[in-house]
Write a protein that holds these residues in place. Structure first.
Motif, short mmCIF file in Angstrom:
data_model
loop_
_atom_site.label_atom_id
_atom_site.label_comp_id
_atom_site.label_asym_id
_atom_site.label_seq_id
_atom_site.Cartn_x
_atom_site.Cartn_y
_atom_site.Cartn_z
N PHE A 182 0.80 -1.22 0.00
CA PHE A 182 0.00 0.00 0.00
C PHE A 182 0.84 1.28 0.00
N THR A 196 -0.27 1.89 -4.51
CA THR A 196 -1.28 1.37 -5.43
C THR A 196 -1.40 2.27 -6.66
N ARG A 247 -6.37 6.47 -7.95
CA ARG A 247 -6.18 6.59 -6.51
C ARG A 247 -7.42 7.18 -5.87
N PHE A 287 -7.69 2.12 -0.21
CA PHE A 287 -7.00 1.18 -1.10
C PHE A 287 -7.91 0.09 -1.69
N GLY A 300 -9.85 -1.37 -6.12
CA GLY A 300 -9.35 -2.12 -7.27
C GLY A 300 -10.41 -2.91 -8.02
N ILE A 316 -5.00 -6.10 -5.14
CA ILE A 316 -3.94 -5.79 -4.17
C ILE A 316 -4.40 -6.12 -2.76
#
Length: 1022
Positions: free
Chosen positions: A146, A213, A251, A271, A274, A916
């Motif tokens: 991260f 990321t 992001r 995070f 994704g 991730i």
């Protein structure tokens, strides 16, 4: 308030702020590094120097002294100068000193373009590097997937450790070394343990900590397109700014909301995006032909969908992760009686109970910012660090209020971070944490207890009873710890008495609970505590008012008598001589000490002691509150009816109903799904319509607080992928609905859906005010999603065509997919896509949008609190459930009692689909307490097979320090246990054998029909 003079201008400022905060709030640019509005002042960077003068004459004569503005409180008639030559030269020299060992690598630094160091260096006037010697260098650490680490950019402002350790309660980030060799990092490589570590990327004013990321697909801040949005990770309703480039999210940044998340997000929200970029997302409609899904074009998809549902009995299943608009469109299509919220009976009952409690007269549910002002907290049956992390961060700040009280008693301002910390000496406000397992709030808790859900509920009602039994005068309420120790009291009763005492003594108490333990009785217990607190505290306030009035009446009467009845000196008595023979000595009589008269001072009511207690109830999903306020049946109830076709909108149905049971119920039905993910149960779906994710759609969510907030489309997927058929869920549904009824599409804008929704659901009328309508303009301009310096637009679609098409048109909102539009501080709070101002490109640019630094946004904080607008339900008393024989785990007889264990990532279906994040999921395992493991003769790594609800799950055992006695914890989100309270059997089994090659394939084929979930995590086999 204080009147001060800044460079010849007289202004009024808040005397509770420091001088730096006051200047920034006035729009005066003063550079700083170590100060942060949420962290306070330490005065370590020396960058915010200003000149202070004794008086006007000294200012005119130029006689003054340099002070660090972050460490000085503004006082009446204070004279200061920000533009004084000496102050400017000092600030310039300080930033030059801070930069001596900086690598000056802005062109390759990922922080470039939104770097606070760049902004402050330019603001200070430092533009030429004179240091020509060897720079000291550091080795960087590997901090996981991260966050990236580049220690050579550090200027030693100490912000990172102050946030991570002091604010967020983390323990694995420290400062090492001394002098110019100081090092900020972990004692060894490894991922940060805190759930809030991602905030380091925004707290750090340089590029030491950056978002890894974003690194693989990096671009500058000015080259991203943003939109104001709401985090879909949990029910907290945090505000975010997602950034997009080339049709993918790059992001997530924090978007300031003074009532909700303020400056910080949890790592799931930052995070866990994704899943939006997954390659296997459905971008075109799919039809199942010969048990395989094939792509179909948009027109055929609509025609086929209409053909399959026309003249059929259709039901609709909504979702707590879909917007209100999509849920309403589906409800409108199938009919109000044929709609399900997408929750099973138990899940829906839990959310409805929360809505009932928060709608009751006398109940107050605080915002997350308001939580921080409470000085006693009871967390009842909710691991909020894992289920609603941002709420846990607010509770951590509430625990510090005892230290702030101690500092205030010594007249120390709350923004003086280090003095307050030293005065407090680790003193904390009382926080009680009661849950089925040990939580991460244990370090701030006065008492942390693990118990079964039944015992937690029982304790809650005991606390409410103890509160109700208190006297109506605080002076008559004694501390149980000071009571007679010889009196026999069972442990639960003693704990209930202590909790009740601390809650009633606090100035502003709070109860936090929620739905995670699947117990409506537990929510009722939390509500009963809150109501008992409010009623008893109101009685205490009334008693105090009577006592103060009675005392003040006596004082005023005595003062009046003293003023009107002054005795004159008796001259005859004074003239009498001393008579020793009679023992009378007038001089000795004069020297006699007498008791002073009673205190004649007027008293005031303690206004800090508030009658109203607060309650915060968490729920599972981002729109659980919204979809249940919209109304509908449970999934089981609806699927039990007679129907031909079911339409499912953005729902992971296997979270609400067993997969095998779902397959049976849908086996001979037509199933149509709208979703932005391809889920396991979609294999049996006849048509999949590609719905938009939060990044490609506009909509409204209702948070656990009851705050309705709007999220906006970040980018138009079709602009980058012309063959894409992704549409917002409500558009798909309304197009089908209009065609079936043979009328034109009349919902052409989001506003049309909202207007239709509130016309039939008046309880949700407040959502209209969550954001301006689509025709909103500022000086005739829409609001720009892109920064002014956005570049590369011509080349972005070059692989598709060298001819640049017109930018997409946003018909639904007052935002535009372009840099050509309004960008500034007059933007409505709910529509600010990103923070940027002249000279301010970092996240600290939010200062320019606030009424005062660290306060509220200038145009009001986003969102509408719906419960404040609803007609209140009558107060009701909740009664403890009748004593039930609480079952427990008995390995000899094969009986198991299960309790849920949550993880910030694994418990979130969407976050765990982010590649991730999926790599970080813990191994799925049964959790067992160490003491129980000894009694059951179980060791770590042993395997247990548990059968529940006609399915068998085999997992390894993980031993934990504390877990509810006689219970086995199961990992929520990693195993499919929908009804943990159902009877379960357990047995010890051998570890699964891992086979390779053709033998493994043969075994897989042989076991295809077995109802056994062998048991790994989402991403790896055990």
């Amino acid at each position: 308030m204080a009147v001060i003079h800044i460079d010849g201008t007289t202004v009024e400022v808040d005397s509770a702020d420091n001088l730096l905060q006051a200047c920034l709030s006035l729009g005066i640019d003063v550079p700083y590094f170590c100060y942060h509005p949420a962290l306070g002042s330490v005065g370590s960077c020396r960058q915010c120097a200003v000149k202070q003068f004794q008086n006007k004459e000294d200012m005119e004569a130029g006689r003054g002294r340099l002070v660090m503005s972050c460490m000085v409180a503004p006082g009446d008639d204070m004279y200061i100068s920000v533009t004084d030559d000496e102050a400017k030269a000092f600030r310039k020299s300080m930033v030059e000193l801070l930069m001596t060992n900086h690598p000056h690598d802005c062109p390759t630094c990922e922080e470039g373009g939104h770097c606070h160091l760049q902004d402050m260096t330019y603001m200070s006037g430092h533009s030429r590097r004179r240091y020509r010697f060897t720079k000291r260098t550091h080795h960087n650490q590997e901090l996981g997937p991260f966050i990236a680490h580049e220690m050579n950019r550090c200027i030693a402002c100490y912000r990172c450790v102050r946030f991570y350790k002091d604010y967020a309660g983390g323990e694995d980030l420290g400062v090492y070394g001394s002098n110019n060799r100081v090092y900020f990092g972990r004692d060894k490589d490894g991922q940060f343990e805190s759930e809030f570590s991602g905030n380091l990327t925004e707290v750090c004013p340089t590029g030491v900590f950056t978002d890894k990321t974003h690194s693989e697909r990096y671009n500058r801040k000015w080259d991203m397109q943003y939109a104001p949005s709401i985090c879909h990770g949990c029910s907290a309703g945090c505000n975010i700014s997602p950034g997009e480039r080339y049709g993918e999210l790059r992001r997530i940044e924090n978007r300031y909301n003074g009532e909700v998340n303020r400056y910080f997000l949890c790592d799931r929200g930052r995070f866990g995006y994704g899943y939006v970029n997954r390659d296997d997302r459905p971008t075109q409609a799919l039809e199942r032909i010969n048990d395989k899904h094939v792509k179909i074009n948009i027109d055929y998809a609509l025609d086929e969908t209409i053909k399959r549902i026309k003249d059929k009995k259709v039901i609709g299943i909504g979702s707590p992760r879909a917007s209100l608009e999509t849920n309403f469109a589906l409800k409108n299509l199938v009919g109000f009686d044929n709609f399900s919220t997408g929750l099973n009976h138990q899940q829906q009952a839990l959310v409805n109970k929360c809505i009932e409690v928060l709608s009751t007269e006398g109940i107050y549910n605080p915002s997350m910012t308001d939580i921080e002002t409470h000085d006693a907290v009871l967390v009842l049956g909710e691991d909020i660090t894992q289920t609603s992390s941002r709420v846990a961060l607010s509770v951590r700040q509430a625990a510090k209020n005892e230290g702030l009280k101690m500092a205030a008693a010594l007249q120390t301002q709350p923004w003086l971070a280090e003095p307050v910390k030293r005065i407090a000496q680790d003193a904390l406000s009382p926080v009680y944490v009661i849950d089925v397992t040990q939580t991460k709030l244990e370090d701030i808790s006065k008492v942390s207890v693990v118990a079964t859900p039944e015992d937690i509920t029982k304790l809650g009602f005991k606390v409410a009873d103890e509160i109700a039994n208190f006297a109506d005068d605080l002076a008559d309420i004694t501390d149980p710890q000071a009571a007679d120790a010889s009196a026999e009291t069972d442990g639960m009763q003693a704990l209930a008495q202590q909790i009740a005492y601390d809650l009633i003594q606090a100035d502003k108490p709070l109860v936090v609970s929620g739905s995670s333990l699947s117990s409506t009785a537990l929510i009722e217990a939390a509500a009963q505590i809150t109501q008992a607190l409010t009623q008893k505290r109101a009685a205490i306030k009334a008693t105090e008012q009577q006592q103060v009035e009675a005392h003040n009446a006596k004082v005023q009467a005595a003062q009046a008598k003293a003023a009107n009845d002054q005795p004159e000196e008796d001259q005859d008595l004074s003239a009498k001589p001393n008579k020793p023979e009679t023992g009378v000595n007038t001089e000795a009589q004069d020297d006699v000490e007498r008791e002073p008269a009673g205190n004649l001072e007027l008293k005031e009511v303690n206004n800090k002691y508030q009658a109203q207690a607060g309650i915060y109830l968490t729920v599972t999903d981002a729109n659980s509150m919204g979809v249940c306020m919209l109304g509908g049946q449970s999934v089981e109830e609806l699927l039990a009816t007679d129907f031909d076709v079911v339409i499912v909108a953005e729902n992971q149905l296997t979270d609400a109903i067993d997969a095998n049971k779902l397959t049976q119920l849908l086996s001979d039905k037509t199933v149509i799904a709208l979703d932005h993910q391809l889920l396991d149960w979609h294999k049996d779906v006849d048509i999949v319509l590609p719905a938009a994710s939060f990044a490609e759609a506009d909509g409204t969510l209702v948070s656990a607080e009851g705050r309705a907030q709007r999220f906006f489309q970040v980018y138009d997927n079709e602009y980058y992928h012309p063959m894409s058929s992704i549409k917002e869920g409500w558009r798909w549904i309304h197009a089908v609905h209009s065609s079936i009824e043979g009328r034109d599409v009349d919902w052409t804008q989001l506003d049309d859906v909202i207007n239709a929704l509130i016309a039939t659901h008046p309880k949700l009328a407040g959502i209209k005010g969550a954001a301006p309508d689509a025709d909103y303009r500022i000086t005739g301009l829409k609001i720009a999603r892109q920064p002014r310096r956005y570049s590369g637009r011509t080349a972005m679609r070059a692989p598709i065509s060298v001819h640049e098409p017109m930018q997409p048109k946003d018909l639904d909102t007052g935002l535009t997919f372009s840099m050509e539009g309004y960008s500034g501080k007059e933007t409505p709070s709910s529509m600010i896509p990103f923070a940027n101002a002249a000279g301010w490109n970092s996240p600290q640019a939010w200062n320019k949008y606030q009424d005062k630094v660290g306060g509220h946004l200038k145009n009001g904080d986003p969102g509408v609190r719906l419960f404040d607008q609803l007609e209140r339900l009558a107060t009701r008393q909740y009664v403890a459930p009748e004593a039930m024989s609480s079952n427990t785990t008995d390995l000899q007889h094969g009986q198991a009692k299960l309790v849920p264990i949550y993880n910030i990532y694994a418990s979130s279906m969407m976050a765990s689909r982010s590649p991730i994040v999926a790599e970080q999921l813990p191994v799925a395992a049964w959790r067992i307490g160490i003491d129980d493991a000894k009694d059951w003769k179980i060791a770590a790594g042993d395997y247990l097979a548990i059968e529940i609800d006609k399915q068998q799950i085999t997992l390894p055992v993980q031993l934990v320090g504390y877990l509810a006695e006689g219970c086995i914890g199961y990992p929520v989100g990693q195993v499919s246990i929908i009804h943990p309270s159902m009877p379960a059997s357990v047995r010890k089994v051998d570890a699964p054998v891992t086979m390779m090659g053709s033998m493994a394939n043969d075994m897989i084929n042989d076991n295809d029909t077995a109802q056994i979930n062998a048991a790994p995590t989402t991403t790896q086999e055990v």
